[in-house]
Design a protein around this motif. Structure first.
Motif, PDB file in Angstrom:
ATOM      1  N   PHE A   1     -61.948  -7.484  35.862  1.00 17.97           N
ATOM      2  CA  PHE A   1     -61.671  -8.679  35.520  1.00 17.97           C
ATOM      3  C   PHE A   1     -62.412  -9.114  34.193  1.00 17.97           C
ATOM      4  O   PHE A   1     -62.132  -9.433  33.234  1.00 17.97           O
ATOM      5  N   ALA A   2     -63.903  -8.786  34.603  1.00 24.48           N
ATOM      6  CA  ALA A   2     -64.905  -8.937  33.445  1.00 24.48           C
ATOM      7  C   ALA A   2     -64.729  -8.113  32.390  1.00 24.48           C
ATOM      8  O   ALA A   2     -64.683  -8.530  31.110  1.00 24.48           O
ATOM      9  N   GLU A   3     -64.257  -6.853  32.334  1.00 24.95           N
ATOM     10  CA  GLU A   3     -64.010  -6.078  31.375  1.00 24.95           C
ATOM     11  C   GLU A   3     -62.664  -6.575  30.678  1.00 24.95           C
ATOM     12  O   GLU A   3     -62.608  -6.299  29.460  1.00 24.95           O
ATOM     13  N   GLN A   4     -61.688  -6.837  31.326  1.00 27.52           N
ATOM     14  CA  GLN A   4     -60.427  -7.386  30.582  1.00 27.52           C
ATOM     15  C   GLN A   4     -60.828  -8.392  29.847  1.00 27.52           C
ATOM     16  O   GLN A   4     -60.483  -8.574  28.661  1.00 27.52           O
ATOM     17  N   PHE A   5     -61.731  -9.587  30.398  1.00 26.77           N
ATOM     18  CA  PHE A   5     -61.900 -10.628  29.593  1.00 26.77           C
ATOM     19  C   PHE A   5     -62.853 -10.203  28.202  1.00 26.77           C
ATOM     20  O   PHE A   5     -62.491 -10.716  27.235  1.00 26.77           O
TER      21      PHE A   5
ATOM     22  N   ALA B   1     -61.932 -10.560  24.172  1.00 29.24           N
ATOM     23  CA  ALA B   1     -63.182 -11.163  23.139  1.00 29.24           C
ATOM     24  C   ALA B   1     -63.291 -10.095  21.881  1.00 29.24           C
ATOM     25  O   ALA B   1     -63.275 -10.576  20.925  1.00 29.24           O
ATOM     26  N   ARG B   2     -63.751  -8.908  22.358  1.00 28.37           N
ATOM     27  CA  ARG B   2     -63.653  -7.836  21.426  1.00 28.37           C
ATOM     28  C   ARG B   2     -62.508  -7.555  20.437  1.00 28.37           C
ATOM     29  O   ARG B   2     -62.637  -7.603  19.258  1.00 28.37           O
ATOM     30  N   THR B   3     -61.259  -7.709  21.130  1.00 26.12           N
ATOM     31  CA  THR B   3     -60.205  -7.615  20.316  1.00 26.12           C
ATOM     32  C   THR B   3     -59.995  -8.727  19.373  1.00 26.12           C
ATOM     33  O   THR B   3     -59.803  -8.394  18.146  1.00 26.12           O
ATOM     34  N   VAL B   4     -60.108  -9.818  19.687  1.00 22.90           N
ATOM     35  CA  VAL B   4     -59.836 -11.033  18.826  1.00 22.90           C
ATOM     36  C   VAL B   4     -60.917 -11.068  17.707  1.00 22.90           C
ATOM     37  O   VAL B   4     -60.931 -11.383  16.559  1.00 22.90           O
TER      38      VAL B   4
ATOM     39  N   PRO C   1     -59.673 -17.578  15.294  1.00 23.33           N
ATOM     40  CA  PRO C   1     -60.798 -16.666  15.382  1.00 23.33           C
ATOM     41  C   PRO C   1     -61.849 -17.077  16.090  1.00 23.33           C
ATOM     42  O   PRO C   1     -62.004 -18.004  17.022  1.00 23.33           O
ATOM     43  N   VAL C   2     -62.649 -15.987  16.624  1.00 26.19           N
ATOM     44  CA  VAL C   2     -63.658 -15.949  17.661  1.00 26.19           C
ATOM     45  C   VAL C   2     -64.953 -16.160  16.935  1.00 26.19           C
ATOM     46  O   VAL C   2     -65.359 -15.316  16.125  1.00 26.19           O
ATOM     47  N   TYR C   3     -65.864 -16.889  17.462  1.00 26.65           N
ATOM     48  CA  TYR C   3     -67.331 -17.149  16.812  1.00 26.65           C
ATOM     49  C   TYR C   3     -68.087 -16.570  17.694  1.00 26.65           C
ATOM     50  O   TYR C   3     -69.202 -15.870  16.818  1.00 26.65           O
ATOM     51  N   ASP C   4     -68.205 -16.410  18.814  1.00 27.71           N
ATOM     52  CA  ASP C   4     -69.277 -15.894  19.504  1.00 27.71           C
ATOM     53  C   ASP C   4     -68.742 -15.229  20.774  1.00 27.71           C
ATOM     54  O   ASP C   4     -67.693 -15.671  21.459  1.00 27.71           O
ATOM     55  N   VAL C   5     -69.162 -14.367  21.570  1.00 30.89           N
ATOM     56  CA  VAL C   5     -69.132 -13.494  22.845  1.00 30.89           C
ATOM     57  C   VAL C   5     -70.038 -13.224  23.354  1.00 30.89           C
ATOM     58  O   VAL C   5     -71.195 -12.575  22.979  1.00 30.89           O
TER      59      VAL C   5
ATOM     60  N   GLY D   1     -55.438 -11.604  25.891  1.00 31.93           N
ATOM     61  CA  GLY D   1     -56.203 -11.073  27.092  1.00 31.93           C
ATOM     62  C   GLY D   1     -55.633  -9.872  27.576  1.00 31.93           C
ATOM     63  O   GLY D   1     -56.103  -9.275  28.469  1.00 31.93           O
ATOM     64  N   ILE D   2     -54.269  -9.596  27.412  1.00 27.36           N
ATOM     65  CA  ILE D   2     -53.685  -8.438  27.937  1.00 27.36           C
ATOM     66  C   ILE D   2     -53.208  -7.382  26.929  1.00 27.36           C
ATOM     67  O   ILE D   2     -52.359  -6.599  26.935  1.00 27.36           O
ATOM     68  N   ALA D   3     -53.847  -7.933  25.477  1.00 21.57           N
ATOM     69  CA  ALA D   3     -53.513  -6.972  24.619  1.00 21.57           C
ATOM     70  C   ALA D   3     -53.939  -5.462  24.565  1.00 21.57           C
ATOM     71  O   ALA D   3     -54.899  -5.519  25.428  1.00 21.57           O
TER      72      ALA D   3
END
Length: 400
Positions: free
Chosen positions: A40-44, A48-51, A61-65, A140-142
């Motif tokens: 689940f952590a990897e999927q999450f 984040a990395r995808t977006v 847009p994602v600002y931080d992860v 999340g499921i991309a």
């Protein structure tokens, strides 16, 4: 963090302030219980990395992860305009639906160029900025179709059944056209207020997407039907190749004819040509047709009107049920069937073959003992073709 904005199956979303830029942001935090599970952590983090790798005006847009003391998080734009599900519930005009379709098609086109398949395009995952522009959310499921390890993950029926493509319901490998099918379902819902198919459970919903014809739009929106039909084609090869093609198809759609509008009655005198629109109708009537030693004999009259072949097919569940009830009630006193179909000439061959196959349908073999008269008429009232299929075997109910 100041307040919780929402909760999903995997994460909580909170409103917070990013002090370095003095701006409000939405922080999505993986549920602590799920954070203990590596998958689940990897999927999450994959979401984040995808977006974060996508930079498009209609993808959030994602600002931080990152991860902090066991909490996995991503911060993204705080969106204040609500989601598409709410807007659809309140009612949307065709021009607004077109605008949203263009924006989402553009976002999917961009994601597709970078190899990403969203896999969960639905009204809940589409939100609006304060200026009204749409944003595609929740990757999340991309999956990345360019990576072989992600291809293996595509063979899973993940998504929301109401909007999943036929190949998604079959757990087959997905393509960019799978997202476009879902987009077609969303566009239909924006226009009509409800999803294209209704079903009692996921299995029945899957069958609807796999088997049922593309539903018809209301008559005043029928100029969008070719686009909806192409987006929701059962075979991915029949759908547009990209979001850019969707926009091109929308640009090239013919405008709504005047007789589809509210003032339709004013144009009725002009609606008597071969291309005039047809309002769907189905009328069923039983008539007496002679006597036999069994008693009164009966003819079943069917009158139907259809503007296109899919609309014609929509009459069949009611027609089949009515004929079965008629035969159950009258039995051997059923004498004949007459069908008058008012249609456009270019679908007459398909209509003829479909009606000819009535006798082969499950439970309908009793029709083989009855003569069937078919009268095909055009929208202008001119005859197209008249046929009669004789009974396949002798039937002494023809005796007076």
């Amino acid at each position: 963090m100041t307040e919780r904005l929402g909760k999903g199956g995997m994460a909580h979303v909170f409103l917070a302030t990013q002090h370095s830029f003095e701006r409000q942001v939405a922080i999505k935090i993986l549920t602590p219980a799920l954070a203990l599970e590596p998958r689940f952590a990897e999927q999450f983090m994959r979401e984040a990395r995808t977006v974060a790798s996508l930079n498009h005006p209609h993808i959030v847009p994602v600002y931080d992860v990152g991860e902090y003391e066991g909490y996995y998080y991503l911060s993204m734009e705080y969106v204040t305009g609500g989601n598409l599900k709410q807007r659809t519930r309140n009612g949307m005009g065709p021009s607004d639906a077109e605008s949203v379709l263009r924006q989402l098609a553009s976002a999917l086109d961009y994601a597709g160029q970078h190899g990403f398949i969203h896999r969960d395009v639905k009204p809940d995952n589409i939100m609006f900025r304060g200026d009204g522009s749409a944003l595609l959310m929740d990757f999340g499921i991309a999956t990345n179709a360019l990576k072989s390890n992600d291809l293996a993950q595509q063979n899973t029926a993940i998504g929301t059944p109401k909007y999943m493509s036929p190949e998604q319901h079959r757990s087959q490998v997905l393509t960019l056209q799978s997202d476009l099918y879902s987009l077609g379902c969303v566009f239909y819902e924006m226009l009509c207020g409800d999803p294209p198919y209704q079903a009692a459970d996921p299995a029945a919903m899957a069958q609807a997407h796999l088997r049922n014809p593309v539903p018809l739009l209301p008559l005043k929106l029928r100029h969008y039907q070719p686009l909806v039909r192409k987006l929701m084609a059962k075979d991915p090869a029949d759908r547009p190749e990209s979001g850019g093609e969707v926009i091109a198809l929308l640009d090239n759609l013919e405008g709504a004819p005047e007789h589809y509008g509210k003032e339709r009655a004013r144009y009725r005198p002009q609606e008597n040509g071969p291309n005039a629109p047809l309002t769907p109708r189905l009328r069923l009537k039983e008539s007496k047709e002679g006597l036999s030693w069994r008693g009164t004999l009966y003819r079943y009259d069917v009158y139907l009107v259809a503007d296109d072949f899919e609309q014609f097919q929509d009459h069949f569940p009611v027609l089949k049920s009515a004929l079965l009830d008629w035969h159950e009630q009258r039995g051997s006193r059923c004498k004949s069937v007459t069908i008058k179909a008012t249609i456009h000439p270019w679908i007459s061959a398909r209509v003829k073959e479909y009606l000819k196959g009535l006798r082969q349908l499950e439970g309908m073999t009793f029709l083989s003992r009855l003569p069937i008269t078919l009268n095909l008429v055009g929208s202008d009232g001119e005859p197209i073709e008249r046929l009669q299929w004789q009974a396949d075997q002798p039937d002494d109910t023809s005796k007076a």
